[in-house]
Design a protein around this motif. Structure first.
Motif, PDB file in Angstrom:
ATOM      1  N   ILE A  63     -28.509 -40.617  21.523  1.00  8.71           N
ATOM      2  CA  ILE A  63     -28.325 -39.256  20.882  1.00  8.71           C
ATOM      3  C   ILE A  63     -28.550 -39.072  19.515  1.00  8.71           C
ATOM      4  CG2 ILE A  63     -26.694 -38.422  22.773  1.00  8.71           C
ATOM      5  CD1 ILE A  63     -24.343 -39.009  21.048  1.00  8.71           C
ATOM      6  N   CYS A  65     -27.058 -40.516  16.820  1.00  9.08           N
ATOM      7  CA  CYS A  65     -25.874 -40.127  16.011  1.00  9.08           C
ATOM      8  C   CYS A  65     -25.549 -41.107  15.156  1.00  9.08           C
ATOM      9  CB  CYS A  65     -24.437 -40.384  16.974  1.00  9.08           C
ATOM     10  SG  CYS A  65     -24.174 -42.236  17.513  1.00  9.08           S
ATOM     11  N   CYS A  66     -26.344 -42.098  14.930  1.00  3.40           N
ATOM     12  CA  CYS A  66     -26.611 -43.098  13.804  1.00  3.40           C
ATOM     13  C   CYS A  66     -25.361 -43.907  13.554  1.00  3.40           C
ATOM     14  CB  CYS A  66     -26.597 -42.161  12.450  1.00  3.40           C
ATOM     15  SG  CYS A  66     -28.217 -41.151  12.422  1.00  3.40           S
ATOM     16  N   LEU A  67     -24.470 -43.961  14.716  1.00  3.02           N
ATOM     17  CA  LEU A  67     -23.396 -45.078  14.254  1.00  3.02           C
ATOM     18  C   LEU A  67     -23.849 -46.558  14.333  1.00  3.02           C
ATOM     19  CD1 LEU A  67     -20.752 -43.320  16.894  1.00  3.02           C
ATOM     20  CD2 LEU A  67     -20.673 -43.434  14.191  1.00  3.02           C
ATOM     21  N   GLU A  69     -26.658 -47.416  12.942  1.00  4.77           N
ATOM     22  CA  GLU A  69     -26.940 -47.531  11.697  1.00  4.77           C
ATOM     23  C   GLU A  69     -25.917 -47.824  10.669  1.00  4.77           C
ATOM     24  OE1 GLU A  69     -30.073 -44.516  10.355  1.00  4.77           O
ATOM     25  OE2 GLU A  69     -28.145 -44.263   8.827  1.00  4.77           O
ATOM     26  N   TYR A  78     -32.861 -47.726  11.271  1.00  2.43           N
ATOM     27  CA  TYR A  78     -33.085 -46.251  10.706  1.00  2.43           C
ATOM     28  C   TYR A  78     -33.309 -45.447  11.661  1.00  2.43           C
ATOM     29  CZ  TYR A  78     -34.993 -42.792   7.562  1.00  2.43           C
ATOM     30  OH  TYR A  78     -35.127 -41.681   6.903  1.00  2.43           O
ATOM     31  N   VAL A  79     -32.537 -44.199  11.438  1.00  2.00           N
ATOM     32  CA  VAL A  79     -32.424 -43.263  12.724  1.00  2.00           C
ATOM     33  C   VAL A  79     -32.497 -41.832  12.116  1.00  2.00           C
ATOM     34  CG1 VAL A  79     -31.277 -42.289  14.695  1.00  2.00           C
ATOM     35  CG2 VAL A  79     -30.913 -44.792  14.121  1.00  2.00           C
ATOM     36  N   GLU A  80     -33.406 -41.113  12.570  1.00  2.00           N
ATOM     37  CA  GLU A  80     -33.316 -39.843  12.286  1.00  2.00           C
ATOM     38  C   GLU A  80     -33.300 -38.749  13.651  1.00  2.00           C
ATOM     39  OE1 GLU A  80     -34.144 -37.904   9.261  1.00  2.00           O
ATOM     40  OE2 GLU A  80     -34.776 -39.365   7.992  1.00  2.00           O
ATOM     41  N   ALA A  81     -32.354 -38.047  13.504  1.00  2.00           N
ATOM     42  CA  ALA A  81     -32.082 -37.148  14.615  1.00  2.00           C
ATOM     43  C   ALA A  81     -32.716 -35.941  14.641  1.00  2.00           C
ATOM     44  CB  ALA A  81     -30.404 -37.140  14.937  1.00  2.00           C
ATOM     45  N   GLU A  83     -32.985 -31.953  17.016  1.00  2.68           N
ATOM     46  CA  GLU A  83     -32.404 -30.919  17.998  1.00  2.68           C
ATOM     47  C   GLU A  83     -33.425 -31.239  19.371  1.00  2.68           C
ATOM     48  OE1 GLU A  83     -31.162 -27.379  16.377  1.00  2.68           O
ATOM     49  OE2 GLU A  83     -30.470 -26.601  18.300  1.00  2.68           O
ATOM     50  N   GLU A  94     -27.454 -31.673  22.939  1.00  7.83           N
ATOM     51  CA  GLU A  94     -28.454 -31.107  21.913  1.00  7.83           C
ATOM     52  C   GLU A  94     -29.140 -31.825  21.225  1.00  7.83           C
ATOM     53  OE1 GLU A  94     -26.174 -27.836  19.740  1.00  7.83           O
ATOM     54  OE2 GLU A  94     -24.396 -28.608  21.111  1.00  7.83           O
ATOM     55  N   ARG A  95     -28.792 -33.334  21.131  1.00  8.55           N
ATOM     56  CA  ARG A  95     -29.532 -34.242  20.024  1.00  8.55           C
ATOM     57  C   ARG A  95     -30.170 -35.430  20.596  1.00  8.55           C
ATOM     58  NH1 ARG A  95     -26.183 -35.033  14.751  1.00  8.55           N
ATOM     59  NH2 ARG A  95     -27.337 -36.913  13.900  1.00  8.55           N
TER      60      ARG A  95
ATOM     61  N   PRO B 104     -19.738 -37.496  17.946  1.00 12.00           N
ATOM     62  CA  PRO B 104     -21.127 -38.374  17.649  1.00 12.00           C
ATOM     63  C   PRO B 104     -22.236 -37.462  17.540  1.00 12.00           C
ATOM     64  CG  PRO B 104     -20.142 -39.400  19.564  1.00 12.00           C
ATOM     65  CD  PRO B 104     -19.288 -38.175  19.192  1.00 12.00           C
ATOM     66  N   ILE B 105     -22.322 -36.188  17.853  1.00 11.76           N
ATOM     67  CA  ILE B 105     -23.699 -35.483  17.761  1.00 11.76           C
ATOM     68  C   ILE B 105     -23.186 -34.414  16.870  1.00 11.76           C
ATOM     69  CG2 ILE B 105     -24.557 -36.095  19.770  1.00 11.76           C
ATOM     70  CD1 ILE B 105     -23.768 -32.984  20.610  1.00 11.76           C
ATOM     71  N   PHE B 214     -28.610 -31.575  12.216  1.00 11.60           N
ATOM     72  CA  PHE B 214     -28.788 -32.956  12.928  1.00 11.60           C
ATOM     73  C   PHE B 214     -29.907 -33.732  11.963  1.00 11.60           C
ATOM     74  CE2 PHE B 214     -28.503 -31.158  17.435  1.00 11.60           C
ATOM     75  CZ  PHE B 214     -27.102 -30.982  17.216  1.00 11.60           C
ATOM     76  N   ARG B 217     -26.121 -37.725   8.537  1.00 12.21           N
ATOM     77  CA  ARG B 217     -24.815 -37.927   8.970  1.00 12.21           C
ATOM     78  C   ARG B 217     -24.216 -38.105   7.573  1.00 12.21           C
ATOM     79  NH1 ARG B 217     -23.232 -38.810  14.077  1.00 12.21           N
ATOM     80  NH2 ARG B 217     -21.827 -37.325  13.331  1.00 12.21           N
ATOM     81  N   TRP B 219     -22.105 -39.802   6.008  1.00 11.26           N
ATOM     82  CA  TRP B 219     -21.839 -40.974   5.098  1.00 11.26           C
ATOM     83  C   TRP B 219     -23.145 -41.852   4.657  1.00 11.26           C
ATOM     84  CZ3 TRP B 219     -20.708 -40.448  10.675  1.00 11.26           C
ATOM     85  CH2 TRP B 219     -21.505 -41.184  11.489  1.00 11.26           C
ATOM     86  N   GLU B 220     -24.260 -41.225   5.111  1.00  8.87           N
ATOM     87  CA  GLU B 220     -25.540 -42.039   4.682  1.00  8.87           C
ATOM     88  C   GLU B 220     -26.151 -41.106   3.535  1.00  8.87           C
ATOM     89  OE1 GLU B 220     -28.208 -40.049   8.327  1.00  8.87           O
ATOM     90  OE2 GLU B 220     -27.587 -41.871   8.541  1.00  8.87           O
ATOM     91  N   ARG B 242     -31.341 -38.038   1.717  1.00  4.81           N
ATOM     92  CA  ARG B 242     -31.549 -39.323   2.399  1.00  4.81           C
ATOM     93  C   ARG B 242     -33.081 -39.692   2.330  1.00  4.81           C
ATOM     94  NH1 ARG B 242     -31.334 -40.847   8.527  1.00  4.81           N
ATOM     95  NH2 ARG B 242     -31.127 -43.226   8.289  1.00  4.81           N
TER      96      ARG B 242
END
Lengths: 159, 837
Positions: A63, A65-67, A69, A78-81, A83, A94-95, B104-105, B214, B217, B219-220, B242
């Protein structure tokens, strides 16, 4: 005359030892594996190359969420989310992750990303042959991660 | 110290201010009482019950809400008692019953008060296993803000913000109990100009930023304390980026400037910094076409071009335009390059010599908070400075401060009690004379003979009352805007309105509202054809020798041409070369293209390939303000830093650095007086060149900026006679042209945020009665021509426009209003005809 005795004793010891070798050679199967011609046995909790898993219906679990990362101790992820398009969602909700990259040169295979993931999307799989000829090929993008040879393996049901 | 009292919390004595709320007093004593609904800038409500503490009352210990309880001397409270802890834990558990596990989202996750307080005060488990209630998720309240009703904990902060600050109650609570939801009113809009503030104050992720949704986040993010450059208020904000891309802007507290609010333009319009159409590399004209070249080549061509013109036609054939959107450093170095190296005083910017602004800007933005009368003349803060407009609304609503508004349109703020006077162009002078007379009479002072007779059209009750109010006010907040300070007749209007302030005894409180971020600073650092840095005239020999010593060069003595003068000289062939930095004269007045085409050599440095840039011989890609460092001086003379937040895009370079390279190439090597290779060094030099800035440094500007002293520049004001007003309309051109800024316009930096492009209604506005007369209806196109030029635009009927006038906003791509007036005058009249389709 100790020199002659040494030669005789030595010969006997070698003959005895070679006897053991000869016996094992005949009676026992080989322990070594002809890698890469033969497959390696891998322990269930071994942490190999990463995979991004899908649900049974084909939806991506990630999803974005970058957790992972945030949890990564070496900054390898490296994550880019983005929609989801409601008409064509890539993941439930949604994501989803638009970009998902893992730099294998940085990764230390600690498994913290797995632990951080709330949807069990990222797992360290059983692919271990990670050598390559080009540094750029160590940067795995989402496509490379999403389509592992054996998808949707539940690797650690106890995790 | 009678204001200080002592209270006891958990047996610890704490000094508190009399009457302050228990939450604030506890905070000072080091106890952070958790809150959701309470906010220091909003009235107490006590909706969420998160702040329950025990208090000793006459009937024993009782649970009270700390956020609504003013402290009394000797009062005893228990924050950490078992009952209080249980109560807070229970409250949190109840809040969480229906709060979805979206963390998380959720864009708030990571900076969410509900998360933080659940971790600190929560039970760690829930008694509830039932299905959570479902409400609307993914509910766009507007184009900018997304609502998730499931996440809402009904704290009312957004509702109260809109009521208390914006005075636009556009959100409400609907249904009851567990079904309660926040929503717009039926058929209602959610379009307040500072609506985005509710995102900052929402204690959960119910209200989120739709444009940055979206994309980060918390923290980054790399967080850079900066300012906004969309208007002259200079609101403080934080740029969160970022991987070198701006992700969002959030408000930063600065009580003197913006309290802790920013408007939606400042918050959401960040697109200019990463727009794909940004200039990526220098371009130079080869065989009639602009082709990519290297920086070295571009700089060499510029130097060759400028030196040729300067050698052949003299340095006064070279001119330069700076920009009120660019930093002090960029504008200062442009002036230094032009004067010190090229040897020409032809430097100006759009809001420069043509605008008769008070050289000291506004006394202070903070004055509005304790003003007892607010006077707005030719300024519309709701469109130009929404945050200031909110301060004015609050003063009017909370403290009953009256507003005197002199403006040809019925602007939004005229809905507050006070007096609205609507002089048409040409009538302002008479009106201000009448007001001057009324104020003099109210003060019992002598009326000078040159003031016209009493029995004019403005001999009305309102005018007499307004004159009297100002004469009797103790601390009025008086501002005039560019509408009255620009163009034909402006000198008389500014004299007349200054006379009014003098007559009422408040000339030291009269200020000018700059609509552009650095209109004040660009003038301070000397980008004016007739002034040296420090707003000193060219003829000031002492100032001249000081600057000559600093720059180690000789300065030209002949006053230069201003913006309009340069365009006229270009058209007539007297000006041969120009450097245009961050300005777009052709976009504003397309017919000026012909003038620029006549130039032998044109250099443009900008973010985008503007209409002006496509005519240039060399185009240089400039870095936007978020990519370069710089200081800006806002309308109240406050110098504030805008540090670099992200890397410059592609091969773009900050404007000030471009000028350093140019100077080096122009001179062959960088002279000793140009060895200021960091922004701090350039700023240090500016503080030596501009006496008002003395004592400041890049470091000591601090996070909240520093104002230069108003007393550092004397502006003698006295009653002065002036010419009468002039009505520009006649039988041929019967309509007054009213021009003004619109918040949602099509300016370059704003239009780059394409998600916001449709927010503004760009149209010519007519009074319905005129529309009937002209037989046009809303949506028709009209042609306006003034004798100088013509434009066509769609029509919107608007009864806030006075009859016999038409309003056209600035920065309107379809209808560049600059076409309608010549290069020196704004006040003009037009004829209107319907365009048949």
């Amino acid at each position: 005359m100790s020199g002659l005795k040494d030669i005789v004793d030595g010969t006997r010891e070698i003959a005895l030892a070679m006897g053991v070798t000869l016996k094992t050679l005949i009676t026992e199967a080989p322990v070594t594996v002809e890698y890469p011609d033969e497959p390696m046995a891998i322990y269930p909790r071994f942490r190999g190359r990463h995979e991004l898993r899908r649900y049974e219906n084909g939806m991506e679990r990630c999803i974005g969420c970058c957790l992972c990362e945030a949890a990564c101790p070496t900054g390898a992820i490296y994550v880019e989310a983005e929609e989801n398009d409601p008409a064509k969602p890539l993941s439930p909700g949604e994501r989803h992750a638009r970009i998902y990259e893992i730099n294998l040169l940085r990764c230390i295979f600690c498994g913290d990303c797995e632990k951080a993931c709330p949807t069990e999307a990222i797992v360290l799989g059983h692919i271990i042959d990670l050598a390559d000829y080009d540094r750029h090929d160590f940067l795995l993008d989402k496509q490379a991660l999403l389509n592992p040879p054996t998808p949707n393996t539940i690797i650690r049901p106890d995790a | 110290m009678s204001d200080w009292i002592t209270i006891t919390i958990d047996g610890k004595e704490i000094k508190a201010k009399k009457g302050e709320l228990l939450t604030a007093a506890a905070k000072r004593g080091g106890i952070e009482i958790p809150v959701f609904c309470s906010h220091p800038k909003l009235d107490p409500l006590g909706a969420c019950r998160m702040c329950l503490v025990e208090a000793e009352t006459r009937r024993g210990k009782a649970l009270i809400t700390a956020c609504t309880t003013p402290v009394n001397d000797g009062a005893v409270y228990y924050y950490n008692s078992e009952r209080a802890r249980d109560a807070r834990q229970g409250t949190l558990e109840l809040i969480l019953i229906n709060h979805p596990l979206d963390c998380p989202i959720c864009d708030k996750g990571g900076e969410c008060p509900l998360q933080d307080q659940t971790l600190e005060h929560g039970p760690g488990h829930s008694h509830f296993w039932e299905e959570k209630t479902h409400k609307t998720k993914h509910y766009p309240l507007s184009d900018l803000i997304m609502l998730d009703q499931e996440r809402c904990i009904v704290c009312w902060r957004c509702i109260r913000y809109l009521q208390e600050w914006e005075d636009k109650p556009q959100l409400g609570l609907f249904h009851r109990g567990g079904e309660t939801v926040i929503d717009k009113f039926p058929a209602g809009k959610f379009d307040a100009a500072t609506s985005g503030s509710v995102i900052d104050i929402c204690p959960v992720g119910a209200l989120t930023n739709r444009l940055s949704r979206f994309s980060y986040r918390p923290w980054e993010l790399d967080k850079t304390d900066s300012i906004c450059t969309h208007c002259g208020q200079g609101c403080n904000l934080r740029i969160d980026s970022r991987s070198h891309r701006v992700r969002r802007n959030v408000a930063r507290e600065n009580p003197a400037v913006n309290d802790e609010w920013i408007c939606d333009k400042g918050r959401f319009a960040t697109g200019f910094s990463y727009h794909p159409e940004r200039l990526q590399q220098p371009l130079a004209r080869m065989n009639g076409k602009l082709e990519p070249v290297s920086w070295q080549e571009a700089i060499q061509q510029i130097v060759a071009g400028l030196q040729n013109v300067s050698k052949e036609h003299g340095p006064e054939a070279v001119g330069a335009l700076g920009s009120a959107k660019l930093s002090n450093e960029a504008n200062y170095l442009l002036g230094k390059f032009m004067r010190g190296m090229v040897g020409s005083n032809n430097v100006d910017y759009r809001e420069g010599s043509a605008v008769l602004a008070d050289p000291r800007g506004l006394p202070a933005l903070g004055d509005v908070h304790d003003a007892d009368l607010i006077v707005l003349m030719g300024a519309d803060p709701s469109e130009e400075m929404p945050v200031l407009a909110n301060f004015i609304k609050r003063a009017a609503k909370r403290r009953g401060v009256k507003l005197i508004i002199v403006h040809p349109r019925r602007i939004e703020l005229s809905r507050y009690p006070g007096i609205h006077l609507a002089p048409m162009p040409g009538q302002e002078v008479d009106l201000f004379d009448a007001l001057t007379r009324a104020s003099l009479q109210a003060g019992g002072e002598a009326i000078p003979g040159w003031l016209p007779a009493e029995d004019g059209a403005w001999n009305t009750e309102d005018v007499r009352a307004a004159g009297q109010w100002l004469a009797q006010a103790q601390k009025p907040f008086i501002v005039y805007g560019a509408d009255y300070a620009w163009g034909f007749g402006a000198r008389d209007i500014v004299t007349a309105l200054s006379n009014w302030a003098v007559a009422a005894g408040h000339d030291d409180r009269l200020g000018f509202l700059h609509a552009q971020a650095n209109a004040q600073g660009a003038g301070d650092v000397g980008l004016l054809p007739n002034q040296l840095p420090g707003r000193r005239p060219l003829s000031d020999d002492e100032a001249r020798s000081a600057i000559e010593a600093l720059w180690q060069t000789r300065l030209p003595r002949q006053p230069g041409l201003g913006y309009g003068g340069m365009m006229a000289a270009a058209a007539s062939g007297h000006l041969k070369a120009m450097i245009i930095m961050g300005a777009d004269p052709v976009g504003e007045k397309p017919s000026d293209a012909a003038a620029l085409d006549k130039l032998e050599f044109l250099v443009v440095q900008d973010l985008f390939l503007t209409e002006t840039a496509i005519r240039a011989d060399v185009v240089l890609p400039a870095a936007s303000y978020v990519e370069s460092e710089g200081s800006f001086t806002n309308t109240e003379r406050r110098l504030q830093r805008a540090p670099r937040a992200v890397k410059p895009m592609a091969k773009s370079v900050p404007d000030w650095a471009i000028l350093m390279h140019l100077a080096q190439a122009y001179w062959g090597e960088l002279p000793a007086s140009w060895q200021t290779l960091t922004i701090a060094a350039v700023f240090a030099e500016i503080t030596r060149a501009v006496p008002q800035y003395a004592g400041m440094s890049w470091e000591n500007m601090g996070a909240e900026g520093r104002q230069w002293q108003r007393s550092a520049l004397e502006v003698g004001r006295e009653l002065r006679s002036h010419d009468p007003g002039f009505d520009p309309t006649d039988r041929k051109y019967p309509f007054h042209l009213i021009i003004g800024n619109q918040l949602w316009d099509q300016g370059t930096t704003f239009a780059a945020t394409t998600e916001m492009a449709h927010l503004g209604v760009m149209a010519a506005r007519l009074h319905p009665s005129d529309a009937v007369r002209l037989q046009v209806t809303a949506g028709d196109r009209i042609r306006m021509h003034s004798g100088t030029g013509e434009i066509t635009a769609p029509v919107v009927l608007d009864d806030s426009i006075s009859p016999n006038s038409v309003f056209v906003p600035f920065s309107f791509l379809q209808a560049p209003v600059g076409e309608l007036f010549d290069r020196f005058g704004q006040r003009t009249a037009v004829a209107i005809s319907k365009v048949s389709n």
